[in-house]
Design a protein around this motif. Sequence first.
Motif, PDB file in Angstrom:
ATOM      1  N   MET A   1      34.100  -3.390   1.808  1.00  0.00           N
ATOM      2  CA  MET A   1      33.126  -2.920   1.978  1.00  0.00           C
ATOM      3  C   MET A   1      32.577  -3.850   1.573  1.00  0.00           C
TER       4      MET A   1
ATOM      5  N   THR B   1      28.514  -4.795  -0.136  1.00  0.00           N
ATOM      6  CA  THR B   1      26.993  -3.993  -0.570  1.00  0.00           C
ATOM      7  C   THR B   1      26.004  -5.501  -0.166  1.00  0.00           C
TER       8      THR B   1
ATOM      9  N   ARG C   1      24.999  -0.063   3.214  1.00  0.00           N
ATOM     10  CA  ARG C   1      26.238  -0.472   1.578  1.00  0.00           C
ATOM     11  C   ARG C   1      26.102   0.805   0.908  1.00  0.00           C
TER      12      ARG C   1
END
Length: 148
Positions: free
Chosen positions: A1, A3, A140
Amino acid sequence: MTTRTRLLDPAVGRALSAVSAAAKNGLGDPALAELVVIRASQLNHCAFCLDMHLALARQYGVSERQLDLLAAWEEAEDVFDERERAALALTEAVTVLTDGFVPDEVYERAARHFDETRLAHLIGLVVAINNWNRVMVSRRIPPGGYTP
């Protein structure tokens, strides 16, 4: 993931913050406001906003029992009063629009507990947190960046 650090153009961020503050102040009940934004954030799976608003809710005196049972507020009849339940029903109807319009009975239920001005602020608050949830989820942004 990954950011994504840049949230918004600063002018847009200030505008969204102003809408959030105006709606929350106009509602006139900071504890209820936090229940509303937490419920919308639960529905939108926004960890950053949940982390932030759970901390604020505790500062405003929202009980741990209410926070624990918020996701199941409809079944927790003795935990939330009728005004809170009307606000939470409206929050869900405005947040989850997959079935179309906000049902008349949900709107009318809220209108029995909030005058026209406070109802407008409640709806504004739900719209504002949904905006923030979408910003934070799309970028995110992880929980933990907010300190009261």
